[in-house]
Each structure stands twice: as structure tokens, then as C-alpha cells.
Design an enzyme around this catalytic site. Structure first.
Site, short mmCIF file in Angstrom:
data_model
loop_
_atom_site.label_atom_id
_atom_site.label_comp_id
_atom_site.label_asym_id
_atom_site.label_seq_id
_atom_site.Cartn_x
_atom_site.Cartn_y
_atom_site.Cartn_z
N CYS A 184 0.83 -1.21 0.00
CA CYS A 184 0.00 0.00 0.00
C CYS A 184 0.86 1.26 0.00
O CYS A 184 1.81 1.37 0.78
CB CYS A 184 -0.92 0.00 1.22
SG CYS A 184 -2.03 1.43 1.25
N CYS B 250 0.38 4.94 6.87
CA CYS B 250 -0.24 4.80 8.19
C CYS B 250 0.75 4.09 9.13
O CYS B 250 1.21 2.98 8.85
CB CYS B 250 -1.53 4.00 8.08
SG CYS B 250 -2.62 4.63 6.77
N CYS C 140 0.52 0.31 10.34
CA CYS C 140 0.07 -0.73 9.39
C CYS C 140 1.19 -1.58 8.81
O CYS C 140 2.19 -1.07 8.30
CB CYS C 140 -0.72 -0.09 8.26
SG CYS C 140 -1.49 -1.32 7.19
N CYS D 25 -16.27 -9.79 6.00
CA CYS D 25 -15.60 -8.52 5.76
C CYS D 25 -14.34 -8.75 4.92
O CYS D 25 -13.55 -9.64 5.25
CB CYS D 25 -15.17 -7.88 7.07
SG CYS D 25 -16.47 -7.80 8.31
N CYS E 119 -19.21 -6.82 3.88
CA CYS E 119 -18.56 -5.54 4.20
C CYS E 119 -17.22 -5.53 3.46
O CYS E 119 -16.57 -6.57 3.37
CB CYS E 119 -18.34 -5.44 5.70
SG CYS E 119 -17.53 -3.89 6.19
N CYS F 215 -19.27 1.42 8.71
CA CYS F 215 -18.49 0.80 9.78
C CYS F 215 -17.28 1.69 9.98
O CYS F 215 -16.44 1.79 9.09
CB CYS F 215 -18.08 -0.61 9.36
SG CYS F 215 -16.93 -1.39 10.52
N ARG G 181 -17.69 -2.99 18.08
CA ARG G 181 -16.92 -4.22 17.88
C ARG G 181 -15.63 -4.21 18.67
O ARG G 181 -14.83 -3.27 18.58
CB ARG G 181 -16.61 -4.43 16.38
CG ARG G 181 -15.91 -5.77 16.10
CD ARG G 181 -15.78 -6.07 14.61
NE ARG G 181 -17.06 -5.89 13.98
CZ ARG G 181 -17.26 -5.17 12.87
NH1 ARG G 181 -16.26 -4.60 12.25
NH2 ARG G 181 -18.46 -5.04 12.38
N1 SAM Z 1 -6.63 0.45 3.19
C1 SAM Z 1 -7.90 0.51 3.77
C2 SAM Z 1 -8.02 1.60 4.80
O1 SAM Z 1 -7.02 2.12 5.25
O2 SAM Z 1 -9.15 1.94 5.14
C3 SAM Z 1 -8.37 -0.81 4.39
C4 SAM Z 1 -7.45 -1.66 5.22
S1 SAM Z 1 -6.87 -0.96 6.77
C5 SAM Z 1 -5.67 -2.14 7.20
C6 SAM Z 1 -8.24 -1.13 7.88
C7 SAM Z 1 -8.11 -0.71 9.32
O3 SAM Z 1 -7.42 -1.72 10.05
C8 SAM Z 1 -7.32 0.54 9.65
O4 SAM Z 1 -8.07 1.70 9.45
C9 SAM Z 1 -7.02 0.33 11.12
O5 SAM Z 1 -8.05 0.86 11.92
C10 SAM Z 1 -6.97 -1.18 11.27
N2 SAM Z 1 -5.59 -1.64 11.54
C11 SAM Z 1 -4.63 -1.79 10.62
N3 SAM Z 1 -3.47 -2.19 11.20
C12 SAM Z 1 -3.72 -2.29 12.53
C13 SAM Z 1 -2.93 -2.65 13.65
N4 SAM Z 1 -1.65 -2.98 13.52
N5 SAM Z 1 -3.51 -2.66 14.86
C14 SAM Z 1 -4.82 -2.32 15.00
N6 SAM Z 1 -5.62 -1.97 13.97
C15 SAM Z 1 -5.09 -1.95 12.75
FE1 SF4 Z 2 -2.78 1.32 3.38
FE2 SF4 Z 2 -2.64 0.18 5.78
FE3 SF4 Z 2 -3.12 2.81 5.58
FE4 SF4 Z 2 -5.03 1.04 4.81
S1 SF4 Z 2 -4.25 1.32 6.89
S2 SF4 Z 2 -4.36 2.90 3.72
S3 SF4 Z 2 -3.72 -0.62 4.02
S4 SF4 Z 2 -1.23 1.74 4.93
#
Ligand code: SAM
Ligand code: SF4
Ligand code: DTB
Length: 330
Positions: free
Chosen positions: A55, A59, A62, A99, A131, A191, A263
Site C-alpha cells: 500500500c 499509516c 500498518c 468482511c 462488508c 463501519c 466491535r
Molecule cells: N486500506 C484501507 C483503509 O485504510 O481503510 C483498508 C485496510 S486498513 C488495514 C483497515 C483498518 O485496520 C485501519 O483503518 C485500522 O483501523 C486497522 N488496523 C490496521 N493495522 C492495525 C494494527 N496494527 N492494529 C490495529 N488496527 C489496525
Molecule cells: Fe494502506 Fe494500511 Fe493505511 Fe489502509 S491502513 S491505507 S492498508 S497503509
């Protein structure tokens, strides 16, 4: 007495609730929960990463961002049949919502989007709620997801607006809110929740809750994630989130958004059974069900079934919640 749904909670009011003595907070949250939902039951949502890693966003929490040196190997989008095979397994175990998560900045155009639509139609045909979380959407994409029968779109605001820039620099809070508006306009349920344990202060959590509760209607589901620290990310060394912090966040969300599914999302592997039960007592009524989240683990089907059975917590019935109509508000 009917439940009053409010969208104008102030930070002071939210702070006062969040900082109550724990037993008082849980007692109040349980009262609101009973009034809004009756007997406690728990929604079982299976989660599948349909497109993993690679990606472009940064973030900080992530595993899937190209900006961090994580162990993860990027993978192509899974085909609809492969996705539906997983959905069938989850349904047979008792999941009622499926989901699907994709590590995209924004949903793609063209054949990959068509494949996601096919997967959504397939999940709906299996009798499950569907979802997806695909990143940012255009209005046209949101409308097409609705046409395919999508129940709910996950797009988290993750933390308070004033802390967001410390976690992500490649998109803004306003970008996230714009996608949420498009989803709502398309008639898809929202959500939307966040993560605690990213180094934010309690004020940032109150701010997130204020923003979520200001949505009209409230998001139908509100996932509360505890940060799962991922080696190689900037947040890898954050101290673990305590049970009490998780319970406070869940209970406050329950009181502010009585009719939303709250959740207990990521982080359950780090929690004891008793800690999770306390979260249910505080108003959580949904979990991710199955041994994987996106890139990390989660309790397996059997562990969760026995936890719920031991506590006499019923899984919520399939289709208790029909797509199309927003139910979190009057
Ligand atoms: N890329 C899309 C987005 O950012 O909306 C979808 C996937 S993203 C991984 C979905 C959500 O997973 C993030 O917004 C975050 O809230 C949660 N998430 C991701 N990594 C995480 C982590 N290490 N610990 C807890 N929640 C996490
Ligand atoms: Fe990309 Fe992870 Fe951010 Fe979703 S949460 S936009 S997968 S870097
Ligand atoms: C949500 O709020 N949590 C889920 C889902 N929505 C997409 C994701 C949790 C991810 C946890 C870390 C991982 O497995 O990579």
C-alpha cells in the site's frame, strides 16, 4: 423510555463519561446496552485480506504500507471463487458477516473493481452480510458497491483529528470523512471506528468519539481496535493497551452511540478471556471471528465458540440486520 440519540456530545461530556469510576462506567454502559439491544448477543464477523500489502499510504500502525520495512510479502487481489470458498467456511462456522479488506489507497477502477463486486454478490448469495474496506471511494464506486448489495463499508477515522497527522501523512482526515459521506449517500451502512494505543492522549480518544457520534446517523458499526504492534512500523514499540483502557473506550462508545454495533476488534489475542468478557459487559456486541485478522492472528473459531458458550452469550442471528436501511438512528 425511548432512547435519545444525540449527535452533539461535547468533549467535556465525553471526558466526564470516559473518566467515571470503572464500575460506574460499566454499569451505565450495560444499562444503555440493555435498553437498546435487550439480551446481550454478539455478532460474528469473519475477516479476509483479499489484497495484501504494497500500500502506498504511510499509516504508522500498518503492516501493509510500503513505507515500512515489515516482514510482509505483497500479494495480488484474490479471485472471487477463492474469496467465496473462505466465506463458505466462515458461514459454516457461524459467521453472519463477511468482511473483505484490501490494502489500497483508493479503490481501483476496471477489472479489479468488477472482481470485488462479484465477490460481494457472491457473499450476499451465501446469505451473509457483506462488508469491504478498499480505501477511498468516488461517488460512482460507492453507488456501484450499493448496487452489488454491499451491506456495510469499513473506513476508520482511527484517532482524533488533531492527532491524525502524527499517524498518517499521505491522506487527511477530510479525505476519510469525504469517503464516509459518499458511502452514506449511496445508502450503504457505515463501519467506522479507531485504534487505541498509538501514543495518543485520552483527549484524542474523546475527540474521535465526538466525531463518530456527530455522524447522522451514527455509524452502524464502530470497531474499537487495540494497536497490534507490528515489527518494522513506527509504532512497533508502543506499550500494550491495558484492559481498562479498552473497556473505557468501548463503554463510552456504547453510551454515546446506543444503537451502533460496537466491535471488540483487533487485539483480542493479547487479552484474557476475562478481559474480553468485561468488554462485552461494557457494551461490545461484535467480534472478528476466525484465526486471522488481515496480517495478524486472532483467536480461532473453537476458542471463541467456547468463550461465548461458557458465558451464555448468544451469537446474533443471521440477517437480524437487513442491509439497505440505516438502523443506528431514528
Ligand atoms: N486500506 C484501507 C483503509 O485504510 O481503510 C483498508 C485496510 S486498513 C488495514 C483497515 C483498518 O485496520 C485501519 O483503518 C485500522 O483501523 C486497522 N488496523 C490496521 N493495522 C492495525 C494494527 N496494527 N492494529 C490495529 N488496527 C489496525
Ligand atoms: Fe494502506 Fe494500511 Fe493505511 Fe489502509 S491502513 S491505507 S492498508 S497503509
Ligand atoms: C477494523 O477496524 N479492524 C480490522 C478491519 N477493520 C479491517 C483490521 C485489523 C487489522 C489488525 C492488524 C493486521 O492484522 O494487520
Amino acid at each position: 423510555m425511548s432512547i435519545q440519540l444525540r449527535h452533539d456530545w461535547t468533549l467535556d461530556e465525553i471526558r466526564a463519561i470516559h473518566e467515571l469510576p470503572l464500575m460506574e462506567l460499566v454499569h451505565r454502559a450495560q444499562g444503555v446496552h440493555r435498553q437498546a439491544w435487550g439480551e446481550p448477543e454478539v455478532q460474528l464477523c469473519a475477516l479476509l485480506s483479499i489484497k495484501t500489502g504494497g500500500c502506498p499510504e504511510d499509516c504508522g500502525y500498518c503492516a501493509q504500507s510500503v513505507h515500512h520495512k515489515t516482514e510482509l510479502k505483497a500479494e495480488k487481489l484474490m479471485g472471487p471463487e477463492e474469496i467465496l470458498a473462505e466465506a463458505r467456511i466462515a458461514r459454516d462456522q457461524g459467521a453472519t458477516r463477511f468482511c473483505m479488506g484490501a490494502a489500497w489507497r483508493d479503490a481501483p477502477e476496471g477489472s479489479r473493481f468488477e472482481q470485488v463486486l462479484a465477490a460481494i454478490r457472491g457473499v450476499r448469495e451465501l446469505g451473509m452480510e457483506a462488508c469491504v474496506t478498499l480505501g477511498m471511494l468516488t461517488q460512482e464506486q460507492a453507488d456501484r458497491l450499493a448496487e452489488a448489495g454491499l451491506t456495510s463499508y469499513n473506513h476508520n477515522l482511527d484517532t482524533g483529528e488533531s492527532y491524525y497527522g502524527r499517524i498518517v501523512s499521505t491522506h487527511t482526515y477530510a479525505d476519510r470523512q469525504a469517503t464516509l459521506e459518499r458511502v452514506r449517500k449511496a445508502g450503504i451502512q457505515i463501519c467506522c471506528g479507531g485504534i487505541i494505543g498509538m501514543g495518543e492522549k485520552p483527549e484524542h480518544r474523546w475527540e474521535l468519539l465526538r466525531t463518530l457520534a456527530a455522524h447522522r446517523p451514527h455509524p452502524e458499526s464502530v470497531p474499537i481496535n487495540a494497536l497490534v504492534p507490528i515489527a518494522g512500523t513506527p509504532l512497533a514499540d508502543q506499550p500494550p493497551t491495558s484492559t481498562v483502557e479498552m473497556v473505557r473506550m468501548i463503554a463510552t462508545a456504547r453510551i454515546l452511540m446506543p444503537r451502533s454495533r460496537v466491535r471488540l476488534a483487533a487485539g483480542r489475542l493479547m487479552m484474557s478471556d476475562e478481559a474480553q468478557l468485561l468488554c462485552f459487559l461494557a457494551g461490545a456486541n461484535s467480534i472478528f471471528f476466525g484465526d486471522r485478522l488481515l496480517t495478524t492472528g486472532n483467536p480461532n473459531f473453537d476458542a471463541d465458540k467456547s468463550l461465548l458458550a461458557e458465558a451464555g452469550l448468544r451469537p446474533s442471528a443471521p440477517h437480524a440486520w437487513q442491509p439497505g436501511a440505516a438502523v443506528a438512528d431514528d
